[in-house]
Enzyme design. Structure first.
Site, PDB file in Angstrom:
ATOM      1  N   GLU A  16       0.835  -1.199   0.000  1.00 27.15           N
ATOM      2  CA  GLU A  16       0.000   0.000   0.000  1.00 27.15           C
ATOM      3  C   GLU A  16       0.873   1.254   0.000  1.00 27.15           C
ATOM      4  O   GLU A  16       1.845   1.341   0.750  1.00 27.15           O
ATOM      5  CB  GLU A  16      -0.901  -0.030   1.233  1.00 27.15           C
ATOM      6  CG  GLU A  16      -1.899   1.103   1.324  1.00 27.15           C
ATOM      7  CD  GLU A  16      -2.863   0.926   2.496  1.00 27.15           C
ATOM      8  OE1 GLU A  16      -3.867   1.652   2.546  1.00 27.15           O
ATOM      9  OE2 GLU A  16      -2.599   0.055   3.358  1.00 27.15           O
ATOM     10  N   LYS A  20      -9.168   3.428  -2.903  1.00 21.39           N
ATOM     11  CA  LYS A  20      -9.585   2.622  -1.759  1.00 21.39           C
ATOM     12  C   LYS A  20     -11.022   2.972  -1.370  1.00 21.39           C
ATOM     13  O   LYS A  20     -11.387   4.146  -1.289  1.00 21.39           O
ATOM     14  CB  LYS A  20      -8.628   2.871  -0.590  1.00 21.39           C
ATOM     15  CG  LYS A  20      -8.721   1.880   0.554  1.00 21.39           C
ATOM     16  CD  LYS A  20      -7.577   2.096   1.543  1.00 21.39           C
ATOM     17  CE  LYS A  20      -7.596   1.087   2.686  1.00 21.39           C
ATOM     18  NZ  LYS A  20      -6.452   1.280   3.615  1.00 21.39           N
ATOM     19  N   CYS A  61      -5.645  -3.383   1.847  1.00 18.02           N
ATOM     20  CA  CYS A  61      -5.471  -3.539   3.295  1.00 18.02           C
ATOM     21  C   CYS A  61      -6.778  -3.652   4.075  1.00 18.02           C
ATOM     22  O   CYS A  61      -7.352  -4.727   4.169  1.00 18.02           O
ATOM     23  CB  CYS A  61      -4.610  -2.391   3.826  1.00 18.02           C
ATOM     24  SG  CYS A  61      -3.847  -2.761   5.441  1.00 18.02           S
ATOM     25  N   SER A  69      19.640  -3.146  34.301  1.00 18.69           N
ATOM     26  CA  SER A  69      19.460  -3.297  35.743  1.00 18.69           C
ATOM     27  C   SER A  69      19.589  -4.721  36.241  1.00 18.69           C
ATOM     28  O   SER A  69      19.687  -4.940  37.433  1.00 18.69           O
ATOM     29  CB  SER A  69      18.074  -2.772  36.134  1.00 18.69           C
ATOM     30  OG  SER A  69      17.069  -3.654  35.672  1.00 18.69           O
TER      31      SER A  69
END
Length: 745
Positions: A44, A113, A174, A357
């Site tokens: 896309e 789209k 999509c 840590s």
């Protein structure tokens, strides 16, 4: 048999990098041509990159996209191969997210789209409009940069498909795959045999299954060929696009690309027998009946043949394969690692700096960087020249030197430091040292007490008072302030070391600081504003504590870092208060809730869109037999109080890899206010009413102690109220809800 060779691809595009994006598109087309494919589909908005965001509002973005498409058309790359390319297009003064079908230097059809992604991480309606003229084509005037190539002035634009001499091809984009009434249904009923989906779909833990199942369901229900192309990599934002280009035929996956890869261009091909689509569809009576009465979709006729004569001795359709899925632990090891590699190579930095840590979160980050180094070495060994070139530049290799092992490579680009204080234990220091050694990182041990002491001396000289920890008789306010000093000092030191370590080692460049706050601690606000949660990027900011713990177990056995097993076995602790014989600081006790409960609260709040009352009702059912309604009420009110009290911290979160759908990340994903009435008076009263109704209905004795505790919990302390007020006006709140401090000791 009508055999057609098809090609789809994963492309590592970068928003606004038109030069690089064009090169990768051209490379994918060339690879598809060399493989003998006659139809190639890409991701896309592949020309400009999907993540341009407000750059889409600039006319330049559309103009440059047309210029790049013109370069493709005049290059000869589209001669003899249909190329389905994604780009933004302005039509009639409206900007659309489009697919352009190209062949022999000409554009056959531009398909906008129809349904836009506009929730979660996506804001497409901010930049584009959806094409609302269903089953309608209009004439589109092509820009001069295109018409000058072969004299083509116009092209059909709209909701249609391309009809070739032997088959038909259409596209979805999509989001349209995920919509309830997807275009592929009506396209299949119109006889379209090949449907391509150019996508920009991000990685999220456990998401790939959904994506592939939708494609299999679409083609098993109505038959046909479904081709999926996706972006792969970090295109400049928080999302990692996880590729996995694939081809599905009549419900069966016949080709699948990688989900996590360092390749910039990956082309996936398959030979498909289109006659099997006709047979599959013809076998279903209901499909025939629906197809006979469906509204017709317009198409563009093209005098071109995709299929080739079948030679039974040399040409065979690609057989179905077993779909490959990564388990969540592998996804954590691979997705953030690939994202970090893209971020590193594109940022110009020469490595990462991590305050390590010895705890679960920072150790997870270190292991992910180690996984990144392993992926880089593997790609180099497989002959990936782009990865080798980037590795040589980032690692500052000279002459004929090149990366030989993941550990040696990590020694050049990962710098870890244990920033201990008088409150730190030998166990965490040793775990940090051991893990750094296993990964190969360049490691330092430093003590921050002298800096903390200097600040406290300054404070005392000004005020005449010296704060004390609660175990030494200090107040809640003093205790939090002393923890926050350590945390914020570590942030300052982290950026100082990241800036100066390359200089100390006589190397140019700078290091990026890695954060290590997980998604649950962000949700609860269990971190100090502007402490070591403040960094350049955070690869675990969207991952839950529970998933991180399972990753540590998996990583200890599969990444070659056995010390991760020791880290996972240790109880989480901030180590910001003095350790006494009768007191040890533990995260879940500090938070007043478990990480398992936090994950549940997060999913109900974000995924199921629950407010306090809805969450209370849901948890009464889910936790029936474990907690009484009165106990559930206390827990729910505690969560929302601390969540709203600390929400302001989400406005300053380090940009994090998105991996979890209940992320509280404020800037892009979870858009909510940061100044709340932390007492939630209306909602909490409704919860109390429901609890009382339950007590009355059961005729059981009222637990007065529990009721009084619940009432008391609704009233924030003076320190909490002050902290909430300060946070609302942008003042860093040192006492906001007993936050954990010092992530990355």
């Amino acid at each position: 048999m009508r055999l057609v060779k098809l090609a789809t691809c994963n492309l590592n595009q970068w928003a606004m990098d038109f030069t690089g994006n064009l090169a990768r598109i051209c490379s994918s087309i060339e690879k598809a041509r060399q493989a003998g494919a006659v139809y190639r589909i890409g991701p896309e908005l592949e020309i400009c990159g999907y993540g341009c965001e407000d750059h889409f509002l600039e006319l330049d973005t559309c103009t440059h996209s047309w210029e790049c498409l013109g370069e493709i058309l005049k290059s000869g790359l589209t001669d003899g191969i249909v190329c389905d390319i994604g780009l933004p297009v302005q039509q009639g003064g409206v900007r659309y997210n489009c697919r352009a079908f190209c062949l022999n230097g000409r554009i056959l059809l531009i398909r906008p789209k129809l349904f836009l992604a506009n929730d979660g991480n996506y804001r497409e309606l901010r930049w584009f409009a959806a094409w609302k003229h269903s089953h309608e084509l209009v004439e589109f005037q092509l820009p001069e940069v295109i018409s000058a190539i072969r004299g083509q002035k116009t092209v059909s634009f709209g909701d249609g498909y391309v009809q070739f001499l032997d088959t038909s091809v259409a596209s979805e984009t999509c989001e349209e795959l995920f919509t309830p009434n997807s275009p592929h249904s009506s396209l299949a009923l119109n006889g379209v045999e090949i449907i391509g989906n150019g996508s920009g779909s991000h990685h999220q833990l456990r998401k790939l299954n959904t994506r592939l199942e939708l494609m299999q369901h679409a083609t098993s229900k109505a038959g046909g060929v479904y081709m999926y192309a996706n972006q792969q990599g970090c295109d400049g934002g928080r999302l990692y696009y996880d590729g996995c280009a694939c081809i599905v035929v009549n419900g069966d996956v016949v080709a699948q690309g990688s989900q996590f890869s360092l390749q910039d261009v990956e082309v996936v091909t398959a030979i498909v027998d289109l006659d099997t689509v006709v047979s599959y569809r013809g076998a279903g009576s209901s499909l025939r009946e629906q197809a006979s009465q469906v509204s017709q979709i317009p198409f563009v006729k093209v005098d071109f043949t995709l299929s080739e004569p079948c030679n039974l001795l040399t040409s065979f359709p690609t057989l179905p394969i077993e779909v490959r899925y990564h388990i969540p632990q592998e996804e954590i090891a691979l997705g953030p690692a690939c994202w970090l590699w893209d971020y590193l190579r594109r940022s110009g930095a020469t490595g990462y700096f991590l305050p390590l840590s010895g705890g679960a979160d920072s150790s997870s980050v270190a292991a992910i960087v180690g996984s990144m180094c392993q992926l880089v070495i593997k790609a180099i060994q497989e002959g990936n020249e782009q990865v080798l070139s980037d590795a040589l530049r980032i690692g500052q290799y000279k002459g004929n030197e090149k990366p030989e092992s993941a550990e040696a490579f990590a020694g050049r680009l990962l710098h870890t430091t244990y920033m201990g204080s008088e409150n730190s234990s030998d166990e965490t220091r040793k775990r940090a040292e051991q893990l750094a050694k296993e990964i190969g990182a360049s490691h330092l041990n430093i003590k921050i007490d002298i800096v903390v002491s200097a600040l406290l001396t300054l404070f005392s000289s000004v005020t005449g008072r010296m704060p004390r920890y609660k175990v030494d008789g200090g107040s809640h306010t003093e205790n939090l302030a002393l923890q926050n000093i350590q945390a914020r000092i570590r942030m300052v030191l982290a950026f100082m070391f990241a800036s100066l370590l390359p200089w100390i080692r006589k190397k140019p460049g700078f290091l990026l600081v890695l954060g290590s706050a997980n998604v649950d601690e962000g949700l609860r606000g269990y971190l100090t504003k502007y402490d070591c949660s403040s960094a350049d990027v955070n690869p675990i900011g969207g991952i839950s504590k529970q998933d991180l713990r399972t990753f540590l177990k998996w990583g200890g056995a599969n990444l070659g870092y056995p010390s991760l097993l020791l880290v996972e076995a240790a109880p989480p602790t901030a180590e910001l208060e003095p350790i006494r014989e009768n007191y040890t600081q533990l995260d879940e006790i500090d938070m007043g809730m478990t990480y398992e409960e936090l994950s549940m609260y997060g999913r109900l709040r974000k995924v199921f869109q629950c407010g306090p009352v809805s969450m209370f009702k849901h948890l009464c059912h889910r936790w029936q037999g474990k907690y009484s309604p009165r106990e559930v009420a206390v827990k729910v009110k505690d969560f929302f109080r601390y969540y709203s009290m600390n929400r302001h911290k989400m406005t300053t979160l380090t940009p994090s890899y998105h991996a979890e759908n209940y992320s509280p990340e404020d800037n892009r994903f979870d858009l909510r206010q940061f100044l709340y009435n932390t007492r939630w008076p209306w909602q909490f009263r409704k919860i109390d009413d429901l609890v009382q109704m339950n007590d009355d209905a059961s005729d059981g004795p009222v637990d007065s102690a529990a009721l009084q505790e619940a009432v008391n919990r609704q009233k924030p302390t003076d320190a909490e109220a002050a902290a909430t007020t300060a946070a609302g006006f942008g003042v860093p709140a040192a006492a906001a809800g007993n936050p954990k401090t010092g992530k990355g000791v």
